[in-house]
Each structure stands twice: as structure tokens, then as C-alpha cells.
Design an enzyme around this catalytic site. Structure first.
Site, PDB file in Angstrom:
ATOM      1  N   LYS A  23     -59.171  -3.298 -47.748  1.00  0.00           N
ATOM      2  CA  LYS A  23     -59.524  -2.423 -46.623  1.00  0.00           C
ATOM      3  C   LYS A  23     -58.277  -1.946 -45.881  1.00  0.00           C
ATOM      4  CE  LYS A  23     -62.252  -4.164 -43.269  1.00  0.00           C
ATOM      5  NZ  LYS A  23     -61.787  -4.000 -41.872  1.00  0.00           N
ATOM      6  N   GLN A 168     -52.138  -3.989 -36.635  1.00  0.00           N
ATOM      7  CA  GLN A 168     -52.683  -2.716 -36.149  1.00  0.00           C
ATOM      8  C   GLN A 168     -51.761  -2.111 -35.102  1.00  0.00           C
ATOM      9  OE1 GLN A 168     -56.687  -3.612 -34.883  1.00  0.00           O
ATOM     10  NE2 GLN A 168     -57.421  -3.906 -36.982  1.00  0.00           N
ATOM     11  N   ASP A 313     -58.362 -13.071 -40.873  1.00  0.00           N
ATOM     12  CA  ASP A 313     -59.718 -12.601 -41.197  1.00  0.00           C
ATOM     13  C   ASP A 313     -60.497 -13.596 -42.047  1.00  0.00           C
ATOM     14  OD1 ASP A 313     -59.220 -10.328 -39.765  1.00  0.00           O
ATOM     15  OD2 ASP A 313     -58.753  -9.084 -41.506  1.00  0.00           O
ATOM     16  N   LYS A 340     -62.078 -10.039 -32.239  1.00  0.00           N
ATOM     17  CA  LYS A 340     -62.360  -9.332 -33.494  1.00  0.00           C
ATOM     18  C   LYS A 340     -63.707  -8.610 -33.354  1.00  0.00           C
ATOM     19  CE  LYS A 340     -58.583 -10.386 -35.554  1.00  0.00           C
ATOM     20  NZ  LYS A 340     -57.585  -9.325 -35.795  1.00  0.00           N
ATOM     21  N   ARG A 386     -67.917 -10.329 -41.110  1.00  0.00           N
ATOM     22  CA  ARG A 386     -67.393 -11.596 -41.629  1.00  0.00           C
ATOM     23  C   ARG A 386     -68.230 -12.791 -41.162  1.00  0.00           C
ATOM     24  NH1 ARG A 386     -63.271  -9.494 -44.479  1.00  0.00           N
ATOM     25  NH2 ARG A 386     -62.040  -7.915 -43.388  1.00  0.00           N
TER      26      ARG A 386
HETATM   27  C1  S3P Z   1     -55.667  -5.277 -39.834  1.00  0.00           C
HETATM   28  C2  S3P Z   1     -55.008  -6.136 -39.008  1.00  0.00           C
HETATM   29  C3  S3P Z   1     -55.624  -7.334 -38.424  1.00  0.00           C
HETATM   30  C4  S3P Z   1     -56.921  -7.702 -39.119  1.00  0.00           C
HETATM   31  C5  S3P Z   1     -57.783  -6.504 -39.352  1.00  0.00           C
HETATM   32  C6  S3P Z   1     -57.058  -5.493 -40.228  1.00  0.00           C
HETATM   33  C7  S3P Z   1     -54.944  -4.111 -40.355  1.00  0.00           C
HETATM   34  O1  S3P Z   1     -55.910  -7.098 -37.071  1.00  0.00           O
HETATM   35  O2  S3P Z   1     -57.623  -8.670 -38.380  1.00  0.00           O
HETATM   36  O3  S3P Z   1     -58.999  -6.864 -39.977  1.00  0.00           O
HETATM   37  O4  S3P Z   1     -55.414  -3.487 -41.333  1.00  0.00           O
HETATM   38  O5  S3P Z   1     -53.885  -3.784 -39.823  1.00  0.00           O
HETATM   39  P1  S3P Z   1     -54.781  -7.256 -35.918  1.00  0.00           P
HETATM   40  O6  S3P Z   1     -53.744  -6.258 -36.154  1.00  0.00           O
HETATM   41  O7  S3P Z   1     -55.508  -7.012 -34.634  1.00  0.00           O
HETATM   42  O8  S3P Z   1     -54.309  -8.656 -36.040  1.00  0.00           O
END
Ligand code: S3P
Length: 446
Positions: A23, A168, A313, A340, A386
Site C-alpha cells: 500500500k 507520512q 502496522d 491510527k 487491521r
Molecule cells: C505509512 C506510514 C505509517 C503507517 C501507515 C502508512 C506510509 O504511518 O502506519 O499505515 O505509507 O507512509 P505514520 O507515518 O503515521 O507512522
């Protein structure tokens, strides 16, 4: 649309399978290709709702996205344009946060929103550093939660020190940095997933990594290539954890992503005593391989510090496996679980306690005492894919007990084929069920 499900399967798990595309890599493949100088192809893109949200968003800013057999082709616009309408990111925090970075540089006004879950998730963490770069963003609830309104403009390159490891936020700032007037550096307390760094570099961007600091120079990603998306280790983790803990199981997941910033779950399963082996390893771009997990008696372990962002995750399903491990499993430094798709410590804690698990919750984690036989339970999935999938896995440890999930439509955000793969690897304990849910398995056994 809501879809209830009653889960009634039994193990052991056995078989070989593939999981859909990663993803995180899929979001980035669409978005970075939309910023590029020429069209790109993506193979193995995840076809699920969250990535659909990013696809609609890049179309809204001028890209053309086409399906071409096994590929998705992204034709970038000459210049990104102001979206004609509110951009709805659905359940997807990655879409919303990465788009905050990009839209901060697109002239005009953009509005980002999402579903009831996403509209409760924090955005200040991304807004504040973007504001320091000169971006103009506002959010609801005292600048805390979406919708987010963005007035795009010119940005200053600068150095950011993040308080939490977040791929993110890191990615949003690096993307904004591509359009800034100088270099942008993002430093994290621990390494979060590094898909952005790998992909931007692969697309010709001048990007340097120095320990936990990443520096990007302004530039336009080079398109023209093919981005290969490996299987999602976060999706595979449901079956890997189940197989590790369920006596007599052995499963192989083929072509699964093994980027070291994502493989914490494998380290934990090994530390708990499971047997793992890797074949056909490929190390270029996003590392991948065929992974086999064989059940063994598990024992408790400690998960904290730099390991946490490498498995954030996977913690809900690791919590399930921990209920079957001998001794105490302790999870700390995982406060992020509370923000989350739901508060995962609360959702999983509540569901597993109702199922008979021995769990003590902390603000930043939990302690689980095992092994405990679990019993049937009704679960509120809280718009959290999840939680739904982890509790479907927990059912395998209930000795015939059933898990009733009030809404499994959320599984479509990341893993629409979850129940059919679970059906293939397990045995149904009865052939039909009232209130059969959408997303349920090929054998008709929710
Ligand atoms: C993700 C970063 C993670 C993860 C999310 C996907 C990404 O979140 O939990 O499911 O694709 O950059 P955070 O950046 O908030 O840790």
C-alpha cells in the site's frame, strides 16, 4: 456500506500464496509519477480503496491514470492544477498527509477531507513544519483534524526535526521540498519506512541520507520508467503471525516486500521462536523475496524503541500472536497506535480482553501474558481494517468459538482478498452463516 461477518475457521494454516501490492509503495508510485516529467508505468499496484483515493487525487490535480493490462500508466500534467472539488481521501491517512505536502505548492485552493475515522486523525504534525516552509494550511477543530484547507504558494527549503518517526510526515515534507527554493532536510528520532527515499532517488532526485536525516534538493522526478510494487508485508503479516503461533502450520508468501524498514515483524517472530526462511531474494529497488514461516512454540518478547516504526502496522496482529506465546510480551514506545485508523491499543485491548486474553494497557503500549485460550467474541471494527483482520486471525485460536465482526467493509481499504486467502489456508468449521458479510471468502465461510 457496512458488511457484518461471522468468522468460523480452524487451523493449521498451510499453503503458498501472494498478497496484493504494498500500500505504501502504491500510493507513492501514483503520486510521484504524477509529479514527473514523463509518463511512468506501475506494475503490481494495490487495487484497494486507499490507493483509489490517491488515484482520484492525482487525477484531480491533472494527471491521467490508465489501466493497461498488468500495468497502470500515469501521465503527469505539464503543471499540477488546482482541484476542481474537495479531495476525499476516504480512510487513507497516507493520501491525506502526502497530499498536504504536494498541494502546499499547487497555486490555488485545495480542500482535503476523509471518512469519520480520518477526520479524527491528527494533521498538526504535518501542517506545522509545512507552515515553517511558508505554506498556508488550516484545519478543523483548532487546527488539529481534517478537513484541511490549503492555499498553495512558494516554499522555503529548511531543516526539520520530527518528534515522532512518521513516514507520512517525512514524505510530505520531502515532496514539498521538491518545489522549494533550496534544500530541505528531515530528521527523525528513529528510521520510519524509507519508500519515499528509495523511489525519489530511483526517479533521479538528488537525495542524500545521513544517519536519520534525509536531504532533498528541488527537482522534478524523472518519469519514463516502470515501478515494481512488491507484495505488502503488512498484509502478509496476518498469515505469518497466525502460522507462527498455530501448531502444525507452514505458509509461504511469494514476492513479498522485505524492505528492512518494514521487516520488524519478522524480527519479532524470530525472537519469539518461530522458524523463518527466505528464498529468491531480490535486493534492488524495493527488496523482496519468498518467505516461509513454520510454527514453533512461541515465547514472549519485548518490542520497543527503533523496532516500533518498523512494525507499527503489524502490532495488532502481533498482539494476537502474543496471547498464544508463553510468558510476557511487552510493547512500549507505541503511542502512535492511538492515532491510527482507530485507537488500536484501545480497540485491540478491548476485543482481546473480551476474548479472554490477559492484557495490561499502557499509554504507549501493553503487556500480554500467555498462552491463553481465547473464546468467541463480538467486535466493533471501528472503521479499522487491521482491527477487523487481526480479530479474524484471533478466531483461529478460539477452539471452535466464533468472532462476529460488526463491519468488515473497512478491509477493502487495504486487502480486499484477505478473507479468500484466509479461506484457502485454513479449514471452515461450518459451511454457512447468518449475516454473511461482504468481502467474505470464496468457500462461503465468513
Ligand atoms: C505509512 C506510514 C505509517 C503507517 C501507515 C502508512 C506510509 O504511518 O502506519 O499505515 O505509507 O507512509 P505514520 O507515518 O503515521 O507512522
Amino acid at each position: 456500506m457496512r458488511g457484518t461477518a461471522v468468522c468460523c475457521r480452524s487451523g493449521p494454516l498451510s499453503g503458498a500464496f501472494q498478497v496484493p501490492g504494498d500500500k505504501s509503495v502504491s500510493h507513492r508510485a501514483l503520486l510521484f509519477s504524477a509529479l514527473a516529467g514523463s509518463p511512468s508505468k506501475v506494475r503490481g499496484l494495490l487495487q484497494a480503496e486507499d490507493v483509489g483515493a490517491t488515484r482520484r487525487a492525482v487525477e484531480a490535480i491533472g494527471a491521467v491514470v490508465r489501466d493497461e493490462g498488468a500495468f497502470v500508466v500515469v501521465e503527469p500534467p505539464d503543471r499540477l492544477c488546482e482541484p476542481a472539488d474537495v479531495v476525499n481521501c476516504g480512510n487513507s491517512g497516507t493520501s491525506l498527509r502526502l497530499l498536504c505536502g504536494v498541494l502546499s505548492t499547487v497555486p490555488g485552493l485545495s480542500v482535503l477531507t476523509g471518512d469519520a475515522s480520518l477526520r479524527q486523525r491528527p494533521v498538526r504534525r504535518v501542517m506545522e513544519p509545512l507552515r515553517r516552509m511558508g505554506a498556508v494550511l488550516h484545519a478543523r477543530g483548532g487546527e488539529r483534524v481534517p478537513p484541511v484547507v490549503i492555499r498553495g504558494g512558494s516554499l522555503r527549503g529548511m531543516r526539520h526535526k520530527l518528534e515522532v518517526a512518521s513516514a507520512q510526515v517525512k514524505s510530505a515534507l520531502l515532496l514539498a521540498g521538491l518545489f522549494a527554493d533550496g534544500e530541505t532536510t528531515v530528521e527523525e528520532p528513529h528510521l520510519s519506512r524509507d519508500h519515499t527515499e528509495r523511489m525519489l532517488r530511483g526517479m533521479g532526485i538528488d537525495l542524500r541520507v545521513d544517519g536519520l536525516a534525509v536531504t532533498v534538493a528541488p527537482g522534478r522526478p524523472r518519469g519514463g520508467g516502470t515501478i515494481e510494487v512488491p507484495g505488502d508485508i503488512s498484509s502478509a503479516a496476518f498469515f505469518l503471525c497466525a502460522a507462527a503461533a498455530l501448531e502444525g502450520s507452514e505458509v509461504t508468501v511469494r514476492n513479498v516486500g522485505m524492505n528492512p524498514s518494514r521487516t520488524g515483524v519478522l524480527d519479532v517472530l524470530e525472537a519469539m521462536g518461530a522458524r523463518l526462511s527466505v528464498a529468491n531474494r531480490v535486493d534492488e529497488g524495493e527488496p523482496r523475496g519468498d518467505l516461509t514461516v513454520t510454527a514453533a512454540p512461541l515465547h514472549g518478547t519485548t518490542i520497543s524503541g527503533a523496532l516500533v516504526p518498523r512494525l507499527i502496522d503489524e502490532l495488532p496482529v502481533i498482539m494476537v500472536a502474543a496471547t498464544q506465546a508463553r510468558g510476557r510480551t511487552v510493547i512500549r514506545d507505541a503511542k502512535e497506535l492511538r492515532v491510527k485508523e482507530s485507537d488500536r491499543l484501545a480497540s485491540m485491548g478491548e476485543a482481546l480482553v473480551a476474548a479472554g486474553a490477559k492484557i495490561e494497557l499502557f499509554e504507549d503500549g501493553c503487556a500480554i501474558e500467555g498462552p491463553t485460550p481465547l473464546r468467541g467474541v463480538s467486535v466493533h471494527t471501528r472503521l479499522d481494517h487491521r482491527v477487523a483482520m487481526s480479530m479474524a486471525i484471533a478466531q483461529l485460536f478460539m477452539g471452535g468459538g466464533e468472532v462476529s465482526l460488526d463491519d468488515v467493509s473497512c478491509v477493502g481499504t487495504s486487502f480486499p482478498s484477505f478473507f479468500s486467502i484466509l479461506d484457502r489456508l485454513t479449514t471452515p468449521t461450518r459451511s454457512s452463516s447468518a449475516g454473511e458479510g461482504q468481502g467474505e471468502g470464496a468457500k462461503g465461510t465468513p
